[in-house]
Design an enzyme around this catalytic site. Structure first.
Site, PDB file in Angstrom:
ATOM      1  N   THR A   1       0.821  -1.219   0.000  1.00  0.00           N
ATOM      2  CA  THR A   1       0.000   0.000   0.000  1.00  0.00           C
ATOM      3  C   THR A   1       0.854   1.268   0.000  1.00  0.00           C
ATOM      4  O   THR A   1       0.573   2.215  -0.744  1.00  0.00           O
ATOM      5  CB  THR A   1      -0.885   0.027   1.271  1.00  0.00           C
ATOM      6  OG1 THR A   1      -1.256  -1.299   1.607  1.00  0.00           O
ATOM      7  CG2 THR A   1      -2.096   0.907   1.079  1.00  0.00           C
ATOM      8  N   THR A   2       1.874   1.277   0.854  1.00  0.00           N
ATOM      9  CA  THR A   2       2.728   2.465   0.990  1.00  0.00           C
ATOM     10  C   THR A   2       3.369   2.795  -0.359  1.00  0.00           C
ATOM     11  O   THR A   2       3.413   3.954  -0.786  1.00  0.00           O
ATOM     12  CB  THR A   2       3.841   2.197   2.028  1.00  0.00           C
ATOM     13  OG1 THR A   2       3.263   1.564   3.167  1.00  0.00           O
ATOM     14  CG2 THR A   2       4.558   3.465   2.430  1.00  0.00           C
ATOM     15  N   TRP A   3       3.849   1.760  -1.004  1.00  0.00           N
ATOM     16  CA  TRP A   3       4.498   1.908  -2.310  1.00  0.00           C
ATOM     17  C   TRP A   3       3.501   2.435  -3.339  1.00  0.00           C
ATOM     18  O   TRP A   3       3.765   3.411  -4.056  1.00  0.00           O
ATOM     19  CB  TRP A   3       5.030   0.536  -2.727  1.00  0.00           C
ATOM     20  CG  TRP A   3       5.963   0.517  -3.904  1.00  0.00           C
ATOM     21  CD1 TRP A   3       6.563   1.587  -4.514  1.00  0.00           C
ATOM     22  CD2 TRP A   3       6.413  -0.656  -4.601  1.00  0.00           C
ATOM     23  NE1 TRP A   3       7.363   1.143  -5.546  1.00  0.00           N
ATOM     24  CE2 TRP A   3       7.289  -0.216  -5.616  1.00  0.00           C
ATOM     25  CE3 TRP A   3       6.170  -2.030  -4.460  1.00  0.00           C
ATOM     26  CZ2 TRP A   3       7.917  -1.117  -6.494  1.00  0.00           C
ATOM     27  CZ3 TRP A   3       6.798  -2.920  -5.326  1.00  0.00           C
ATOM     28  CH2 TRP A   3       7.659  -2.458  -6.334  1.00  0.00           C
TER      29      TRP A   3
ATOM     30  N   HIS B   1      -8.756   0.054   3.205  1.00  0.00           N
ATOM     31  CA  HIS B   1      -8.553  -1.395   3.358  1.00  0.00           C
ATOM     32  C   HIS B   1      -9.868  -2.171   3.313  1.00  0.00           C
ATOM     33  O   HIS B   1      -9.895  -3.365   3.591  1.00  0.00           O
ATOM     34  CB  HIS B   1      -7.857  -1.697   4.694  1.00  0.00           C
ATOM     35  CG  HIS B   1      -6.383  -1.380   4.719  1.00  0.00           C
ATOM     36  ND1 HIS B   1      -5.539  -1.627   3.662  1.00  0.00           N
ATOM     37  CD2 HIS B   1      -5.602  -0.853   5.697  1.00  0.00           C
ATOM     38  CE1 HIS B   1      -4.298  -1.257   3.997  1.00  0.00           C
ATOM     39  NE2 HIS B   1      -4.312  -0.784   5.217  1.00  0.00           N
TER      40      HIS B   1
ATOM     41  N   ARG C   1      -0.766  -9.151  -2.981  1.00  0.00           N
ATOM     42  CA  ARG C   1       0.568  -9.713  -2.853  1.00  0.00           C
ATOM     43  C   ARG C   1       0.457 -11.197  -2.547  1.00  0.00           C
ATOM     44  O   ARG C   1      -0.549 -11.635  -1.963  1.00  0.00           O
ATOM     45  CB  ARG C   1       1.215  -8.990  -1.664  1.00  0.00           C
ATOM     46  CG  ARG C   1       2.644  -9.345  -1.412  1.00  0.00           C
ATOM     47  CD  ARG C   1       3.178  -8.541  -0.248  1.00  0.00           C
ATOM     48  NE  ARG C   1       4.634  -8.670  -0.200  1.00  0.00           N
ATOM     49  CZ  ARG C   1       5.384  -8.172   0.756  1.00  0.00           C
ATOM     50  NH1 ARG C   1       4.828  -7.486   1.743  1.00  0.00           N
ATOM     51  NH2 ARG C   1       6.694  -8.336   0.726  1.00  0.00           N
TER      52      ARG C   1
ATOM     53  N   ARG D   1      10.285  -2.584   5.669  1.00  0.00           N
ATOM     54  CA  ARG D   1      11.019  -3.657   6.336  1.00  0.00           C
ATOM     55  C   ARG D   1      12.068  -4.213   5.372  1.00  0.00           C
ATOM     56  O   ARG D   1      13.205  -3.803   5.394  1.00  0.00           O
ATOM     57  CB  ARG D   1      10.044  -4.737   6.824  1.00  0.00           C
ATOM     58  CG  ARG D   1      10.648  -5.748   7.784  1.00  0.00           C
ATOM     59  CD  ARG D   1       9.613  -6.792   8.199  1.00  0.00           C
ATOM     60  NE  ARG D   1       9.140  -7.572   7.068  1.00  0.00           N
ATOM     61  CZ  ARG D   1       9.618  -8.769   6.743  1.00  0.00           C
ATOM     62  NH1 ARG D   1      10.549  -9.341   7.477  1.00  0.00           N
ATOM     63  NH2 ARG D   1       9.154  -9.421   5.694  1.00  0.00           N
TER      64      ARG D   1
HETATM   65  P1  A3P Z   1       7.864  -6.477   3.994  1.00  0.00           P
HETATM   66  O1  A3P Z   1       7.365  -6.520   5.400  1.00  0.00           O
HETATM   67  O2  A3P Z   1       7.776  -7.812   3.320  1.00  0.00           O
HETATM   68  O3  A3P Z   1       9.202  -5.869   3.845  1.00  0.00           O
HETATM   69  P2  A3P Z   1       1.928  -1.902   3.235  1.00  0.00           P
HETATM   70  O4  A3P Z   1       2.505  -0.700   2.614  1.00  0.00           O
HETATM   71  O5  A3P Z   1       0.701  -2.406   2.538  1.00  0.00           O
HETATM   72  O6  A3P Z   1       1.756  -1.741   4.684  1.00  0.00           O
HETATM   73  O7  A3P Z   1       2.979  -3.081   2.989  1.00  0.00           O
HETATM   74  C1  A3P Z   1       4.240  -3.052   3.591  1.00  0.00           C
HETATM   75  C2  A3P Z   1       5.175  -3.956   2.824  1.00  0.00           C
HETATM   76  O8  A3P Z   1       5.600  -3.279   1.629  1.00  0.00           O
HETATM   77  C3  A3P Z   1       6.437  -4.245   3.615  1.00  0.00           C
HETATM   78  O9  A3P Z   1       6.871  -5.522   3.153  1.00  0.00           O
HETATM   79  C4  A3P Z   1       7.349  -3.119   3.146  1.00  0.00           C
HETATM   80  O10 A3P Z   1       8.711  -3.355   3.374  1.00  0.00           O
HETATM   81  C5  A3P Z   1       7.004  -3.086   1.668  1.00  0.00           C
HETATM   82  N1  A3P Z   1       7.311  -1.805   1.039  1.00  0.00           N
HETATM   83  C6  A3P Z   1       7.111  -0.557   1.522  1.00  0.00           C
HETATM   84  N2  A3P Z   1       7.513   0.371   0.649  1.00  0.00           N
HETATM   85  C7  A3P Z   1       7.975  -0.291  -0.431  1.00  0.00           C
HETATM   86  C8  A3P Z   1       8.538   0.118  -1.673  1.00  0.00           C
HETATM   87  N3  A3P Z   1       8.702   1.396  -1.961  1.00  0.00           N
HETATM   88  N4  A3P Z   1       8.910  -0.833  -2.544  1.00  0.00           N
HETATM   89  C9  A3P Z   1       8.759  -2.138  -2.262  1.00  0.00           C
HETATM   90  N5  A3P Z   1       8.229  -2.605  -1.096  1.00  0.00           N
HETATM   91  C10 A3P Z   1       7.845  -1.682  -0.201  1.00  0.00           C
END
Ligand code: A3P
Length: 322
Positions: free
Chosen positions: A72-74, A132, A154, A288
């Site tokens: 989501t953040t991405w 969500h 995912r 992470r």
């Molecule tokens: P991991 O815990 O496997 O590293 P959300 O944004 O939906 O909360 O999801 C978080 C997951 O996306 C985490 O996965 C995080 O590290 C990963 N993530 C966050 N920013 C990212 C980016 N710019 N590119 C790729 N993965 C990213």
């Protein structure tokens, strides 16, 4: 929506008495089945209710939807960068100093979580929001207007591992230890964890994207990892703002990909040391590893195989696979 608005804490407590509940990560029965979705009470059911009742979509809105921990953040960073690229020049992106979650707030936990309704009318278009909720639980005006919905999902094994790692990182130290993935595995297999069942969350958007491809774009984390440039172009086209030949020549697509990359975002001061204003959660918890396949370090082969078998069975006939 529930019959009566959940205006007060008492309204919420009354509703909770009527809902099926399950053990959540905190070890309490604080996960509730509400409108077909498993929602931790901490996620803010009142916010979910208020969002459904009050949000009025505009045709120019962009909704970034997902199951938590799916990227989501991405996707928020990517959608923001694509949709607002005509406003901010190269090197001027607000993403450099602001968390993607502040720029693209969640309906349920950010905007509709306070007693007062948010004033969203004033926001300049395109307004971009995160969410969500399951597709079937979105306010009608989102489904009926011309606004665009972009969904990211995912591989479920990576998603649950990320989910558990996040819960432990996000946790405030109150002396209570959270349950482990092993301890929750049985409920996970029944779909009973935050915003689950996984199959219902993804299938709602999957079906909507095949019925109305102009309305819902369905993306996968793994595809973005494999070819971000291709997927950025797809996203821009879907949002009605395709990259021009000139932009492509100037390397605008690659520039956005780089800005939103895991390594770049993670190392920005705001994402290293900032906190989310309402929850106090560290922004760093959203970054992470950002890898595909990290589940092998946390799940036994038989746990993984069993969970994937369940998912596969639930997705049978849909054309969606992981
Ligand atoms: P991991 O815990 O496997 O590293 P959300 O944004 O939906 O909360 O999801 C978080 C997951 O996306 C985490 O996965 C995080 O590290 C990963 N993530 C966050 N920013 C990212 C980016 N710019 N590119 C790729 N993965 C990213």
């Amino acid at each position: 929506t529930s019959k009566t608005p959940l205006n007060t804490e008492e309204d919420l407590q009354e509703l909770l008495l009527t809902l099926p509940s399950e053990k959540n990560l905190d070890g309490n029965n604080s996960l509730y089945l509400y409108q077909g979705a498993w929602i931790p009470v901490s996620f803010n059911l009142r916010g979910v209710d208020s969002f459904q009742r009050h949000f009025v979509a505009q045709d120019t809105d962009i909704i970034v939807a997902s199951m938590p921990k799916s990227g989501t953040t991405w996707l928020k960073a990517l959608a923001f960068s694509v949709a607002k690229r005509h406003i901010y020049g190269a090197g001027e992106s607000p993403l450099l100093t602001t968390s993607p979650h502040e720029l693209v707030p969640f309906f349920e936990t950010d905007l509709y979580s306070k007693d007062q309704l948010p004033d969203l009318e004033q926001l300049p278009p395109p307004r971009i929001f995160g969410c969500h909720s399951h597709y079937g639980n979105l306010p009608e005006s989102i489904r009926d207007s011309k606004c665009k919905v972009v969904y990211i999902c995912r591989n479920p094994l990576d998603q649950i591992v990320s989910f558990f790692q996040f819960a432990h990182k996000f946790k405030v130290d109150d002396g209570v230890s959270l349950l482990s993935l092993d301890e929750c595995y049985e409920s996970i297999c029944r779909g009973a964890y935050g915003q689950g069942p996984f199959w219902d969350n993804v299938l709602g958007y999957w079906k909507a994207s095949s019925e109305r491809p102009d309305k819902v774009l369905f993306l996968k984390f793994e595809d973005l990892k494999e070819d971000i440039v291709f997927n950025l172009k797809k996203l821009a086209e879907f949002l009605g703002v395709p990259f021009t030949d000139e932009e492509e020549k100037e390397g605008v697509v690659e520039e956005i990909a780089r800005l939103c990359s895991f390594d770049n975002l993670r190392n920005l001061e705001v994402n290293k040391n900032g906190v989310r204003p309402l929850s106090g959660a560290p922004n760093s918890a959203f970054f992470r590893k950002g890898e595909v396949g990290d589940w092998v370090n946390y799940l036994s082969p038989s746990m993984a195989e069993n969970f994937l078998d369940i998912i596969e069975e639930k997705l049978t006939g849909s054309g969606l696979t992981f």
